[in-house]
Design a protein around this motif. Structure first.
Motif, mmCIF file in Angstrom:
data_model
loop_
_atom_site.group_PDB
_atom_site.id
_atom_site.type_symbol
_atom_site.label_atom_id
_atom_site.label_comp_id
_atom_site.label_asym_id
_atom_site.label_seq_id
_atom_site.Cartn_x
_atom_site.Cartn_y
_atom_site.Cartn_z
ATOM 1 N N GLY A 52 0.800 -1.219 0.000
ATOM 2 C CA GLY A 52 0.000 0.000 0.000
ATOM 3 C C GLY A 52 0.826 1.259 0.000
ATOM 4 N N LEU A 53 2.042 1.184 -0.547
ATOM 5 C CA LEU A 53 2.927 2.341 -0.609
ATOM 6 C C LEU A 53 2.814 3.086 -1.940
ATOM 7 C CD1 LEU A 53 6.120 0.712 0.955
ATOM 8 C CD2 LEU A 53 4.360 2.077 2.106
ATOM 9 N N VAL A 54 2.240 2.429 -2.935
ATOM 10 C CA VAL A 54 2.101 3.003 -4.269
ATOM 11 C C VAL A 54 0.697 2.704 -4.782
ATOM 12 C CG1 VAL A 54 2.997 3.018 -6.646
ATOM 13 C CG2 VAL A 54 4.551 2.619 -4.735
ATOM 14 N N GLU A 55 0.087 3.686 -5.449
ATOM 15 C CA GLU A 55 -1.243 3.483 -6.016
ATOM 16 C C GLU A 55 -1.139 2.909 -7.423
ATOM 17 O OE1 GLU A 55 -3.033 7.324 -5.860
ATOM 18 O OE2 GLU A 55 -3.825 7.028 -3.835
ATOM 19 N N VAL A 70 -6.325 -3.364 0.580
ATOM 20 C CA VAL A 70 -5.214 -2.408 0.667
ATOM 21 C C VAL A 70 -5.440 -1.272 -0.326
ATOM 22 C CG1 VAL A 70 -2.738 -2.092 0.284
ATOM 23 C CG2 VAL A 70 -3.571 -4.115 1.484
ATOM 24 N N GLN A 71 -5.827 -1.627 -1.546
ATOM 25 C CA GLN A 71 -6.160 -0.619 -2.543
ATOM 26 C C GLN A 71 -7.089 -1.215 -3.582
ATOM 27 O OE1 GLN A 71 -3.067 0.333 -5.658
ATOM 28 N NE2 GLN A 71 -1.705 -0.426 -4.050
ATOM 29 N N SER A 72 -7.881 -0.323 -4.187
ATOM 30 C CA SER A 72 -8.829 -0.740 -5.202
ATOM 31 C C SER A 72 -9.021 0.388 -6.198
ATOM 32 C CB SER A 72 -10.174 -1.105 -4.559
ATOM 33 O OG SER A 72 -11.117 -1.505 -5.536
ATOM 34 N N ARG A 73 -8.944 0.067 -7.484
ATOM 35 C CA ARG A 73 -9.146 1.053 -8.550
ATOM 36 C C ARG A 73 -8.259 2.284 -8.384
ATOM 37 N NH1 ARG A 73 -11.178 -1.813 -12.610
ATOM 38 N NH2 ARG A 73 -12.792 -3.230 -11.847
ATOM 39 N N ASP A 79 -8.604 2.874 5.560
ATOM 40 C CA ASP A 79 -8.226 2.233 6.821
ATOM 41 C C ASP A 79 -7.001 1.343 6.675
ATOM 42 O OD1 ASP A 79 -9.327 0.249 5.266
ATOM 43 O OD2 ASP A 79 -10.643 -0.554 6.827
ATOM 44 N N VAL A 80 -6.153 1.641 5.673
ATOM 45 C CA VAL A 80 -5.000 0.781 5.382
ATOM 46 C C VAL A 80 -4.033 0.706 6.558
ATOM 47 C CG1 VAL A 80 -3.505 2.572 4.379
ATOM 48 C CG2 VAL A 80 -3.324 0.197 3.583
ATOM 49 N N ILE A 81 -4.058 1.695 7.427
ATOM 50 C CA ILE A 81 -3.149 1.687 8.574
ATOM 51 C C ILE A 81 -3.360 0.455 9.438
ATOM 52 C CG2 ILE A 81 -4.713 3.070 10.019
ATOM 53 C CD1 ILE A 81 -2.225 4.353 11.270
ATOM 54 N N HIS A 82 -4.592 -0.023 9.513
ATOM 55 C CA HIS A 82 -4.870 -1.209 10.320
ATOM 56 C C HIS A 82 -4.275 -2.469 9.687
ATOM 57 C CE1 HIS A 82 -7.445 1.198 12.845
ATOM 58 N NE2 HIS A 82 -8.164 1.572 11.809
ATOM 59 N N VAL A 87 1.469 -6.215 8.650
ATOM 60 C CA VAL A 87 2.361 -6.513 7.525
ATOM 61 C C VAL A 87 3.731 -5.899 7.783
ATOM 62 C CG1 VAL A 87 2.746 -6.256 5.046
ATOM 63 C CG2 VAL A 87 0.412 -6.570 5.915
ATOM 64 N N GLY A 88 4.766 -6.734 7.771
ATOM 65 C CA GLY A 88 6.135 -6.247 7.911
ATOM 66 C C GLY A 88 6.777 -6.117 6.548
#
Length: 278
Positions: A52-55, A70-73, A79-82, A87-88
């Protein structure tokens, strides 16, 4: 539920370079999967999208980790922080704070689970410090706890980054070229540490690698990328020199260690290394 699920993911950079081209991938909980490919194949880009660092492109698909979006479209989930707490991410360049002690760097893995005020002043309990020391012991660097991170070798720094994910309680580890800049002995210790966490703790590991020998030795399954696409997804033992040359042509030389012979690649991979620390 898959640990990682990617559906129709694409990423186009400025200038029209297609870094990811309709990628689909499922990784089950508890798998340790290697991702190989020559330079520019899209490995690092894919890892960053899963984290989730890049769109992705706006007309692209979806990434889910541990059942959460994590991401969509082309949009990162609000709420990606949760999800990130579970995730490491281990980068090629270690991402440690050089002037802080190794113990302090490893303890940073706990920050996502602490009240903000404690993280701000760097207050950790005795039990939290003991947990960090146990994590460092597991990867073989407990003796470096009071040293500044900058004094460690590259391999030790990478193992500190792995210990940080243990303290974090990561259920998924994304390792982006974690051994690319290491000598063979250090690379072996880093891969053994990741293998130990996978086997003993059931943590899902996706590790991007540049040499097929490590994929065959430590991962039962390998994904091969070329031009932003997955061109192979199957047993690591099938990654023979002939197969690599069919997929990558001259670029296959990037994926084979200089001292590896055809016989060494073609032979069955060695058993997984012992889980003891070094």
């Amino acid at each position: 539920m898959n640990a990682i699920q990617i559906v129709d993911l694409s990423k186009t950079f400025r200038g029209g370079t297609r870094a990811l081209d309709h990628v689909n991938l499922n990784i089950a909980p508890g798998e340790m999967v290697a991702m190989i490919g020559a330079s520019g194949a899209g490995k690092s880009t894919l890892v960053r999208h899963v984290a989730g660092l890049v769109e992705s492109d706006r007309d692209s698909g979806e990434v889910q980790v541990l059942g959460r979006t994590v991401q969509s479209r082309g949009r990162i989930a609000g709420d990606v922080i949760h999800t990130r707490k579970r995730v490491g991410v281990i980068f090629q360049q270690f991402n440690l704070v050089p002037r802080l002690s190794v113990l302090s760097n490893v303890l940073a893995g706990a920050l996502g689970h602490l009240p903000r005020w404690r993280g701000t002043i760097g207050y950790f309990t005795r039990d939290e410090k003991l947990d960090a020391m146990r994590a460092m012991h597991r990867v073989g660097i407990s003796q470096t706890a009071t040293q500044r991170a900058m004094t460690l070798s590259g391999g030790q720094q990478q193992r500190a980054a792995i210990a940080r994910t243990i303290v974090q309680g990561a259920e998924v580890i994304l390792a982006d070229e974690p051994i690319a800049s290491l000598d063979p002995a250090s690379a072996k210790r880093v891969m053994e540490a990741l293998s130990q966490i996978n086997q003993q703790d059931g943590v899902t590991v996706l590790v991007s690698l540049h040499q097929v020998e490590y994929a065959r030795r430590y991962c039962q399954r390998t994904i091969a990328m070329r031009g932003g696409q997955i061109v192979f997804d199957g047993p690591s033992r099938e990654l023979t020199l002939e197969f690599l040359r069919d997929i990558y042509g001259e670029a296959s030389d990037e994926l084979v260690l200089p001292d590896a012979s055809d016989g060494e690649i073609l032979a069955d991979p060695a058993p997984l290394a012992a889980t003891g620390t070094h």
